[in-house]
Write a protein that holds these residues in place. Structure first.
Motif, mmCIF file in Angstrom:
data_model
loop_
_atom_site.group_PDB
_atom_site.id
_atom_site.type_symbol
_atom_site.label_atom_id
_atom_site.label_comp_id
_atom_site.label_asym_id
_atom_site.label_seq_id
_atom_site.Cartn_x
_atom_site.Cartn_y
_atom_site.Cartn_z
ATOM 1 N N GLY A 210 25.490 48.695 39.747
ATOM 2 C CA GLY A 210 25.418 48.200 41.118
ATOM 3 C C GLY A 210 26.312 46.992 41.344
ATOM 4 O O GLY A 210 26.963 46.866 42.383
ATOM 5 N N GLY A 211 26.359 46.085 40.351
ATOM 6 C CA GLY A 211 27.218 44.917 40.491
ATOM 7 C C GLY A 211 28.692 45.291 40.568
ATOM 8 O O GLY A 211 29.451 44.725 41.360
ATOM 9 N N MET A 217 33.475 46.955 46.578
ATOM 10 C CA MET A 217 33.373 46.965 48.034
ATOM 11 C C MET A 217 33.874 45.655 48.634
ATOM 12 O O MET A 217 34.551 45.638 49.676
ATOM 13 C CB MET A 217 31.919 47.217 48.447
ATOM 14 C CG MET A 217 31.416 48.614 48.114
ATOM 15 S SD MET A 217 29.703 48.891 48.636
ATOM 16 C CE MET A 217 29.876 48.760 50.406
ATOM 17 N N VAL A 218 33.562 44.532 47.994
ATOM 18 C CA VAL A 218 34.046 43.237 48.484
ATOM 19 C C VAL A 218 35.568 43.188 48.446
ATOM 20 O O VAL A 218 36.219 42.721 49.402
ATOM 21 C CB VAL A 218 33.429 42.094 47.647
ATOM 22 C CG1 VAL A 218 34.106 40.773 47.977
ATOM 23 C CG2 VAL A 218 31.933 41.992 47.921
ATOM 24 N N LEU A 223 40.860 43.335 51.326
ATOM 25 C CA LEU A 223 42.163 43.985 51.568
ATOM 26 C C LEU A 223 42.286 44.472 53.002
ATOM 27 O O LEU A 223 43.349 44.352 53.637
ATOM 28 C CB LEU A 223 42.339 45.153 50.596
ATOM 29 C CG LEU A 223 42.537 44.777 49.116
ATOM 30 C CD1 LEU A 223 42.555 46.032 48.256
ATOM 31 C CD2 LEU A 223 43.831 43.993 48.949
ATOM 32 N N LEU A 224 41.179 45.016 53.551
ATOM 33 C CA LEU A 224 41.222 45.478 54.943
ATOM 34 C C LEU A 224 41.427 44.311 55.908
ATOM 35 O O LEU A 224 42.182 44.418 56.887
ATOM 36 C CB LEU A 224 39.925 46.226 55.271
ATOM 37 C CG LEU A 224 39.751 47.586 54.596
ATOM 38 C CD1 LEU A 224 38.380 48.180 54.918
ATOM 39 C CD2 LEU A 224 40.850 48.553 55.075
ATOM 40 N N LEU A 225 40.765 43.157 55.662
ATOM 41 C CA LEU A 225 40.946 41.989 56.523
ATOM 42 C C LEU A 225 42.377 41.465 56.467
ATOM 43 O O LEU A 225 42.970 41.117 57.503
ATOM 44 C CB LEU A 225 39.960 40.891 56.116
ATOM 45 C CG LEU A 225 38.482 41.148 56.460
ATOM 46 C CD1 LEU A 225 37.604 40.045 55.867
ATOM 47 C CD2 LEU A 225 38.287 41.216 57.980
ATOM 48 N N LEU A 226 42.930 41.410 55.272
ATOM 49 C CA LEU A 226 44.317 40.955 55.154
ATOM 50 C C LEU A 226 45.266 41.893 55.865
ATOM 51 O O LEU A 226 46.216 41.460 56.546
ATOM 52 C CB LEU A 226 44.693 40.851 53.665
ATOM 53 C CG LEU A 226 44.000 39.725 52.873
ATOM 54 C CD1 LEU A 226 44.386 39.829 51.389
ATOM 55 C CD2 LEU A 226 44.399 38.371 53.432
ATOM 56 N N ARG A 227 45.016 43.167 55.745
ATOM 57 C CA ARG A 227 45.889 44.138 56.428
ATOM 58 C C ARG A 227 45.761 44.016 57.940
ATOM 59 O O ARG A 227 46.760 44.115 58.674
ATOM 60 C CB ARG A 227 45.524 45.546 55.966
ATOM 61 C CG ARG A 227 46.447 46.619 56.499
ATOM 62 C CD ARG A 227 46.119 47.954 55.900
ATOM 63 N NE ARG A 227 46.999 48.984 56.420
ATOM 64 C CZ ARG A 227 46.919 50.270 56.089
ATOM 65 N NH1 ARG A 227 46.000 50.673 55.217
ATOM 66 N NH2 ARG A 227 47.758 51.143 56.605
ATOM 67 N N HIS A 228 44.512 43.774 58.413
ATOM 68 C CA HIS A 228 44.309 43.635 59.860
ATOM 69 C C HIS A 228 45.019 42.395 60.401
ATOM 70 O O HIS A 228 45.652 42.445 61.468
ATOM 71 C CB HIS A 228 42.811 43.562 60.164
ATOM 72 C CG HIS A 228 42.502 43.428 61.614
ATOM 73 N ND1 HIS A 228 42.742 44.434 62.536
ATOM 74 C CD2 HIS A 228 41.973 42.377 62.327
ATOM 75 C CE1 HIS A 228 42.386 44.039 63.734
ATOM 76 N NE2 HIS A 228 41.909 42.794 63.645
#
Length: 248
Positions: A210-211, A217-218, A223-228
């Motif tokens: 789980g860890g 996921m983090v 990566l998605l925030l940086l791309r946005h």
């Protein structure tokens, strides 16, 4: 006149005579040299040693022992059961066994007690043999209430005993026995059984998995925030360039 007219022939004859003299000297002296080699005196011989005696005798026991070098320890594990007896190994290979106290002395206590759980046998206790003469072992099993007590007797070559289905908190002691007495219930030969729950290992594995999934996921969200943000900057720059072109 022939010899005076041909000095080469004279030199050749002189060379042949010298070689013949050397050959005769070697042939006469070689037997004495061979006799000298054959009559070499061995170390430790007395002055009365017979010089005509042959030297191809067997070496003494002391020299044979020295040639073998120091003896090695026998490949014998005090914690492994059903082995070939160490004394037999020593007799066949010449190795050295661990020092053992005699049968007229009570044995030392076994040591390194461990428990294992097997589906078909239940709880099994393991131990290591002491450096003593042992005829057999006695395993004492005592419950928490101090009332239930039983003993199991096994042969000297054994290093394990099956306890069966015993409850947690049971106290177990292993005693070594010989004709002089018992080792007694020493701290090194006694332990308390605490069961190993497989569910705890499963929970640990699930927690690790789980860890790892959460960390992945983090990283994906970062990566998605940086791309946005990069896309927003690119869009704003493109819009500014378009408006500048319209003004021109």
């Amino acid at each position: 006149m022939l010899m005076c007219g041909h000095p080469l022939i004279l030199l050749l004859l002189l060379f042949i005579i010298i070689n013949l003299l050397n050959l005769s000297f070697v042939m006469t002296s070689s037997p004495s040299q061979n006799d000298t080699r054959a009559r070499v005196q061995l170390p430790g011989d007395t002055e009365d040693y017979n010089e005509s005696e042959d030297i191809t005798t067997q070496p003494s026991s002391s020299s044979t022992t020295q040639s073998k070098g120091p003896k090695l320890q026998c490949f014998y594990d005090m914690c492994v059961e059903q082995q070939e007896p160490c004394l037999k190994l020593s007799f066949t290979t010449g190795c050295l066994c661990p020092g053992l106290s005699g049968s007229n002395i009570p044995p030392s206590a076994p040591y390194n007690l461990k428990f294992s759980q097997e589906d078909s046998k239940g709880v099994v206790v393991h131990w290591c043999a002491p450096t003593s003469v042992v005829t057999h072992y006695v395993i004492w099993v005592q419950g928490k209430d101090k009332q239930m007590e039983r003993n199991i007797e096994v042969e000297e070559q054994k290093r394990t005993a099956v306890l069966g289905n015993v409850a947690a908190g049971v106290h177990v002691c292993v005693e070594a026995v010989n004709t002089a007495g018992r080792s007694g219930k020493e701290s090194q030969s006694c332990d308390t059984f605490e069961p190993h729950h497989p569910d705890s290992g499963l929970a640990l594995k699930l927690g690790i998995i789980g860890g790892v999934v959460g960390l992945i996921m983090v990283l994906v969200l970062v990566l998605l925030l940086l791309r946005h943000k990069t896309w927003q900057k690119t869009t704003a720059r493109t819009e500014a360039e378009r408006r500048a072109d319209e003004v021109l």
